[in-house]
Enzyme design. Sequence first.
Site, short mmCIF file in Angstrom:
data_model
loop_
_atom_site.label_atom_id
_atom_site.label_comp_id
_atom_site.label_asym_id
_atom_site.label_seq_id
_atom_site.Cartn_x
_atom_site.Cartn_y
_atom_site.Cartn_z
N TYR A 11 -3.09 -6.56 0.43
CA TYR A 11 -3.70 -5.90 -0.75
C TYR A 11 -3.88 -6.88 -1.92
O TYR A 11 -5.01 -7.13 -2.38
CB TYR A 11 -2.81 -4.72 -1.12
CG TYR A 11 -3.15 -4.01 -2.40
CD1 TYR A 11 -4.46 -3.67 -2.72
CD2 TYR A 11 -2.13 -3.65 -3.30
CE1 TYR A 11 -4.75 -2.99 -3.91
CE2 TYR A 11 -2.41 -2.98 -4.47
CZ TYR A 11 -3.72 -2.65 -4.78
OH TYR A 11 -3.99 -2.00 -5.94
N SER A 124 8.95 -9.30 -8.15
CA SER A 124 8.70 -7.89 -8.46
C SER A 124 9.60 -7.43 -9.61
O SER A 124 10.72 -7.91 -9.76
CB SER A 124 9.02 -7.06 -7.21
OG SER A 124 9.09 -5.69 -7.51
N THR A 126 11.13 -4.97 -9.52
CA THR A 126 12.27 -4.33 -8.86
C THR A 126 13.55 -5.16 -9.06
O THR A 126 14.65 -4.62 -8.98
CB THR A 126 11.96 -4.10 -7.36
OG1 THR A 126 12.90 -3.20 -6.83
CG2 THR A 126 11.98 -5.37 -6.56
N TYR A 148 15.14 -4.39 -0.02
CA TYR A 148 13.87 -5.06 -0.35
C TYR A 148 13.99 -5.81 -1.68
O TYR A 148 13.64 -6.98 -1.77
CB TYR A 148 12.72 -4.02 -0.44
CG TYR A 148 11.52 -4.58 -1.15
CD1 TYR A 148 10.71 -5.54 -0.55
CD2 TYR A 148 11.20 -4.19 -2.46
CE1 TYR A 148 9.63 -6.09 -1.21
CE2 TYR A 148 10.12 -4.72 -3.13
CZ TYR A 148 9.33 -5.68 -2.51
OH TYR A 148 8.27 -6.23 -3.18
N LYS A 152 13.94 -10.09 -2.89
CA LYS A 152 13.20 -10.75 -3.99
C LYS A 152 14.16 -11.53 -4.88
O LYS A 152 13.88 -12.65 -5.29
CB LYS A 152 12.42 -9.73 -4.81
CG LYS A 152 11.28 -9.05 -4.07
CD LYS A 152 10.19 -10.04 -3.68
CE LYS A 152 9.06 -9.39 -2.93
NZ LYS A 152 8.12 -10.35 -2.33
P1 NAD Z 1 0.67 -6.25 1.77
O1 NAD Z 1 1.58 -5.71 2.81
O2 NAD Z 1 -0.67 -5.65 1.63
O3 NAD Z 1 0.49 -7.83 1.98
C1 NAD Z 1 1.50 -8.63 2.54
C2 NAD Z 1 0.88 -9.43 3.67
O4 NAD Z 1 1.87 -10.28 4.24
C3 NAD Z 1 0.30 -8.57 4.79
O5 NAD Z 1 -1.03 -8.96 5.03
C4 NAD Z 1 1.20 -8.86 5.98
O6 NAD Z 1 0.49 -8.80 7.19
C5 NAD Z 1 1.69 -10.26 5.66
N1 NAD Z 1 3.00 -10.62 6.22
C6 NAD Z 1 4.16 -9.93 6.16
N2 NAD Z 1 5.14 -10.60 6.78
C7 NAD Z 1 4.59 -11.76 7.25
C8 NAD Z 1 5.08 -12.87 7.96
N3 NAD Z 1 6.34 -12.92 8.37
N4 NAD Z 1 4.25 -13.89 8.25
C9 NAD Z 1 2.96 -13.84 7.87
N5 NAD Z 1 2.43 -12.81 7.20
C10 NAD Z 1 3.23 -11.78 6.89
O7 NAD Z 1 1.46 -6.21 0.38
P2 NAD Z 1 0.95 -6.50 -1.09
O8 NAD Z 1 1.04 -5.21 -1.85
O9 NAD Z 1 -0.32 -7.26 -1.07
O10 NAD Z 1 2.15 -7.40 -1.60
C11 NAD Z 1 2.07 -8.82 -1.60
C12 NAD Z 1 3.39 -9.38 -2.10
O11 NAD Z 1 3.65 -8.88 -3.41
C13 NAD Z 1 4.59 -8.97 -1.25
O12 NAD Z 1 5.48 -10.07 -1.18
C14 NAD Z 1 5.22 -7.85 -2.04
O13 NAD Z 1 6.60 -7.75 -1.82
C15 NAD Z 1 4.92 -8.28 -3.47
N6 NAD Z 1 4.88 -7.16 -4.43
C16 NAD Z 1 4.08 -6.09 -4.17
C17 NAD Z 1 4.07 -5.01 -5.05
C18 NAD Z 1 3.24 -3.79 -4.76
O14 NAD Z 1 3.56 -2.74 -5.31
N7 NAD Z 1 2.19 -3.87 -3.96
C19 NAD Z 1 4.84 -5.06 -6.21
C20 NAD Z 1 5.64 -6.17 -6.45
C21 NAD Z 1 5.64 -7.24 -5.53
C1 WQD Z 2 5.96 5.44 -9.19
C2 WQD Z 2 6.39 6.76 -9.82
C3 WQD Z 2 8.01 7.96 -8.48
C4 WQD Z 2 5.32 8.73 -5.11
C5 WQD Z 2 7.89 0.80 -5.88
C6 WQD Z 2 8.94 -0.15 -5.41
C7 WQD Z 2 8.85 -1.45 -6.14
C8 WQD Z 2 7.43 -2.01 -6.17
C9 WQD Z 2 6.37 -1.00 -6.37
C10 WQD Z 2 7.22 -3.92 -4.77
C11 WQD Z 2 7.89 7.02 -9.69
C12 WQD Z 2 6.71 8.73 -8.58
C13 WQD Z 2 5.86 8.31 -6.31
C14 WQD Z 2 5.11 10.12 -4.89
C15 WQD Z 2 5.97 10.55 -7.10
N1 WQD Z 2 7.06 -2.68 -4.97
N2 WQD Z 2 6.19 9.20 -7.29
N3 WQD Z 2 5.44 10.97 -5.92
O1 WQD Z 2 8.98 3.34 -7.39
O2 WQD Z 2 7.95 2.18 -9.40
O3 WQD Z 2 8.06 1.01 -7.26
O4 WQD Z 2 6.61 0.18 -5.64
O5 WQD Z 2 7.90 -4.71 -5.28
O6 WQD Z 2 9.75 -2.29 -5.51
O7 WQD Z 2 10.22 0.43 -5.63
O8 WQD Z 2 6.48 2.87 -7.51
O9 WQD Z 2 4.46 4.12 -6.86
O10 WQD Z 2 6.59 4.47 -5.54
O11 WQD Z 2 6.44 5.35 -7.86
O12 WQD Z 2 6.27 11.37 -7.97
O13 WQD Z 2 4.64 10.57 -3.84
O14 WQD Z 2 5.76 7.83 -9.09
O15 WQD Z 2 9.11 8.80 -8.54
O16 WQD Z 2 8.29 7.68 -10.84
P1 WQD Z 2 7.97 2.43 -7.94
P2 WQD Z 2 5.94 4.21 -6.85
#
Ligand code: NAD
Ligand code: WQD
Length: 339
Positions: A11, A124, A126, A148, A152
């Site tokens: 994504y 993150s 998080t 998770y 991080k």
């Molecule tokens: P995503 O799952 O869409 O993208 C992650 C990609 O990594 C995927 O395409 C997956 O196939 C690939 N992948 C996973 N493990 C792998 C491995 N061992 N080797 C090679 N490829 C691998 O997730 P995203 O939302 O695009 O997130 C990207 C990064 O950002 C992640 O590290 C995630 O933890 C971090 N992040 C995401 C969010 C969020 O809410 N989306 C928030 C904070 C941090």
């Molecule tokens: C947002 C708000 C829920 C779903 C998570 C991970 C975090 C990060 C991003 C990667 C909260 C509420 C949610 C639903 C709801 N990822 N909610 N109904 O919890 O802030 O973060 O994703 O690093 O690590 O913990 O995001 O989108 O899940 O929730 O009411 O079906 O929406 O309670 O208040 P969150 P979220």
Amino acid sequence: MTILVTGGAGYIGTHTLIELLQAGHQVVVYDNLCNSSRIAVQRVEEITGKKVDLIQADICDRQSLDQTFSTYEIDAVIHFAGLKAVGESVEKPLTYYQNNVSGTATLCEAMSAAGVKQLVFSSSATVYGDPQSLPIREDAATGATNPYGRTKLFIEEMLRDLSISDPAWRIALLRYFNPVGAHPSGLIGEDPQGIPNNLFPYITQVAIGQRQTLSVFGDDYATIDGTGVRDYIHVVDLARGHLCALERQNSNPGLLTVNLGTGQGYSVLEMIKAFATASGCDIPYQVVARRPGDIASCYADPSLAHEELGWKAEKGLDEMCRDGWNWQSRNPHGYKPAV
Ligand code: NAD
Ligand code: WQD
């Protein structure tokens, strides 16, 4: 520059590819496709009119990494690859430590062996756990509440140690808040497998009629309307942040930790309302119990990113909802063909 983008088919990765390509960089995607599709990378090619090499391989596979570094003249790595489902990480902690932490260690070893010491890492918000005060600054206490989040935190510590051991490393730890929305073309966006864990994709699937009702996890938090408050950031703004981090690294070695958020929090009910307005769809919801491990509020102090990277989020909630809806309505089944 030539940039290796691990997890580049995902994504945030695909949105970042566009920014990199449009800024004139070359990219090589390294992704095992465990949570993504090669169609997403083809869409990036369609949007930019540029060719993207995709290597389907794992970051835990040292041989494939070495081969990649010897095939391409890589200048820097943006490291998105990782597993990210909080609930799954509670059930399978070792899978998460192996994939995220060991995978990152293997990647860094391969980088070091190839003499590539510029890295931008997806951290993150998080890592802040349940914050003591808001908005959250980068020097706030850390402490994740699930495996998770701990991957991080551990990776951040590992990369900090690495930068101390060898000052030639240039490392950016980007702490994302809640990425949402999609590229305005509607060709790429978030495509969760199965039931979405996160609020925004759940709302978009209710809007399109794939799910009946949104469960709102608790309305008794100490927030504006009792529902959880988060700092939602447009994924295109987030993607731009990576470009700014790379540019800053070119003139500044060492390690930098920055928040990428807007500084503005919205509640779940505010999100539902904004999305209903942007899409013209009804979003039926019911309030249910709190989700275990959730916190009341989380939003960034984004000022360091502005000072250090010259970056600031530009897109507001309306644009996040409009672009998210554009993606969902044009691709009701994500990258999968209609069944
Ligand atoms: P995503 O799952 O869409 O993208 C992650 C990609 O990594 C995927 O395409 C997956 O196939 C690939 N992948 C996973 N493990 C792998 C491995 N061992 N080797 C090679 N490829 C691998 O997730 P995203 O939302 O695009 O997130 C990207 C990064 O950002 C992640 O590290 C995630 O933890 C971090 N992040 C995401 C969010 C969020 O809410 N989306 C928030 C904070 C941090
Ligand atoms: C947002 C708000 C829920 C779903 C998570 C991970 C975090 C990060 C991003 C990667 C909260 C509420 C949610 C639903 C709801 N990822 N909610 N109904 O919890 O802030 O973060 O994703 O690093 O690590 O913990 O995001 O989108 O899940 O929730 O009411 O079906 O929406 O309670 O208040 P969150 P979220």
